[in-house]
Design a protein around this motif. Structure first.
Motif, PDB file in Angstrom:
ATOM      1  N   ILE A 340     -95.794  -3.275   9.515  1.00  0.00           N
ATOM      2  CA  ILE A 340     -94.368  -3.211   9.150  1.00  0.00           C
ATOM      3  C   ILE A 340     -94.210  -3.157   7.636  1.00  0.00           C
ATOM      4  O   ILE A 340     -93.432  -2.356   7.113  1.00  0.00           O
ATOM      5  N   ALA A 341     -94.954  -3.977   6.928  1.00  0.00           N
ATOM      6  CA  ALA A 341     -94.866  -3.990   5.464  1.00  0.00           C
ATOM      7  C   ALA A 341     -95.258  -2.639   4.886  1.00  0.00           C
ATOM      8  O   ALA A 341     -94.593  -2.120   3.973  1.00  0.00           O
ATOM      9  N   ASN A 342     -96.332  -2.050   5.391  1.00  0.00           N
ATOM     10  CA  ASN A 342     -96.765  -0.755   4.888  1.00  0.00           C
ATOM     11  C   ASN A 342     -95.758   0.341   5.206  1.00  0.00           C
ATOM     12  O   ASN A 342     -95.543   1.247   4.400  1.00  0.00           O
ATOM     13  N   MET A 343     -95.125   0.252   6.359  1.00  0.00           N
ATOM     14  CA  MET A 343     -94.113   1.242   6.722  1.00  0.00           C
ATOM     15  C   MET A 343     -92.891   1.147   5.808  1.00  0.00           C
ATOM     16  O   MET A 343     -92.435   2.145   5.235  1.00  0.00           O
ATOM     17  N   ILE A 344     -92.376  -0.067   5.651  1.00  0.00           N
ATOM     18  CA  ILE A 344     -91.154  -0.234   4.864  1.00  0.00           C
ATOM     19  C   ILE A 344     -91.392   0.075   3.389  1.00  0.00           C
ATOM     20  O   ILE A 344     -90.508   0.616   2.706  1.00  0.00           O
ATOM     21  N   ALA A 345     -92.579  -0.235   2.886  1.00  0.00           N
ATOM     22  CA  ALA A 345     -92.881   0.048   1.480  1.00  0.00           C
ATOM     23  C   ALA A 345     -92.769   1.536   1.158  1.00  0.00           C
ATOM     24  O   ALA A 345     -92.548   1.916   0.002  1.00  0.00           O
TER      25      ALA A 345
END
Length: 374
Positions: A340-345
């Protein structure tokens, strides 16, 4: 290019004459640092403004966080979020603590409580959450986990100076909350930071730590560094605090205009603040949504289109801290563990947001942002 630049933020400074008068007062006092009258006055004014039991002032937020972590006596590992400014994670590294990255919640972009417990080991000493863009972490769930495993809880509240959760300052939650008073923040002392502590004994300890461990002249009772805020910064902060309501009103207007111009676009998502949490008015972030392969391209296209018009948005927070060369080899930094963090970044963009931003500029920014509504 003849068009004046529009930056992601603009420092709020109260009336020039009031600032100059405050600086002159410090010059005439002859005391420029070392816990003078301006520091003591600002400290009490912030306690009153935030309705908190204490606050310790520092030269900047990073040093405040560093000393707060040190004061808690943490060892081993600290579970934290990769979706933050590098200073948050660097403070852990500088103290010899190992950051253990936890994925984030997609709706809030804060550390995901349901992912924390699986990361706790015998070496875990604390949880360090970040209230992102003013959206609060799930403080109740995090505190329950911390109590169960006897862990400390620290919050990076750099984005949350005026945020209230259930009617109370965000600083009432956790063992320590750190505020940044940098020039880019809603409330600024130009450079500065503050810590609010649950333990009433910690402020005295922090006072020693930020003054080399000196208690009295010729008496050093512990280790410390120079983390003191100057009288000049405190004086400017006092003037800004007194006039802050003016900037708050202006930013509420700007927020309302952005919401008006960006509403109805399915590919553009703004943070949805719940009724029990007041908006921090610190940043205006949007998620630019495409499919898994196109979001980054859409975000980068809009980012560059804005720059072509001399408008400077920011990709906060890209790249993730977990993808920095200094942390990417940590087991918890694996992209597979932080989907999720990599996607939103790759989707997030912070748009210009400050009280004096004209409506025609907001309209222009939104026209560029909405030209590619996925």
């Amino acid at each position: 290019m003849n068009t004046p630049p529009i930056y992601v933020t603009k420092p709020f400074i109260a009336d020039d004459d009031a600032v100059l008068k405050a600086v002159t007062t410090v010059l005439q006092s002859g005391q420029f640092t070392n816990d003078g009258g301006q520091i003591q006055a600002l400290q009490q004014e912030l306690i009153n403004y935030l309705d908190v039991p204490n606050i310790s002032l520092f030269c900047n937020g990073t040093i405040a966080l560093l000393m707060g972590l040190k004061a808690l006596g943490l060892k081993g590992e600290v579970i934290t979020t990769p979706f933050t400014f590098p200073a948050t994670i660097h403070a852990l590294e500088w103290l010899g603590l190992t950051p253990v990255f936890c994925d984030i919640d997609e709706a809030t972009m804060c550390i995901a409580p349901d992912k924390i417990e699986a990361l706790i080991t015998k070496r875990t000493s604390a949880i360090l959450g970040v209230h992102v863009y003013g959206m609060a972490c799930d403080v109740m769930a995090i505190q329950a986990i911390a109590d169960k495993h006897q862990l400390k809880v620290i919050y990076d509240a750099a984005h949350c100076f005026i945020s209230k959760l259930h009617g109370k300052s965000i600083a009432h939650y956790g063992d320590i909350s750190m505020f940044s008073f940098h020039a880019t923040k809603l409330f600024s002392t130009i450079e500065g930071g503050g810590l609010v502590c649950r333990d009433a004994s910690l402020p005295e300890k922090l006072t020693l730590m930020k003054n080399f461990g000196i208690k009295y002249e010729g008496e050093v009772i512990g280790t410390g560094l120079n983390g003191k805020m100057s009288e000049f910064h405190a004086a400017i902060g006092r003037v800004n605090l007194q006039a802050l309501h003016q900037e708050i009103a202006k930013r509420n207007r700007v927020l309302s205009l952005y919401q008006q111009y960006l509403s109805g676009h399915d590919g553009i998502i703004m943070l949805d603040f719940p009724a029990h949490l007041t908006h921090s008015l610190q940043y205006l972030s949007v998620r630019l949504m495409g499919d898994n392969t196109s979001s980054k391209q859409i975000r980068n296209y809009i980012y560059q289109s804005l720059r072509d018009e001399n408008i400077f948005a920011r990709k906060y927070f890209y790249p993730l801290c977990s993808n920095y060369p200094c942390y990417q080899n940590l087991p918890s930094a694996s992209k597979a563990k932080l989907p999720i963090a990599n996607m939103i970044a790759e989707q997030i963009l912070c748009l210009p947001f400050y009280g004096d931003l004209p409506e025609d500029s907001i309209a222009k920014i939104c026209a560029i942002v909405t030209q590619y509504d996925a």
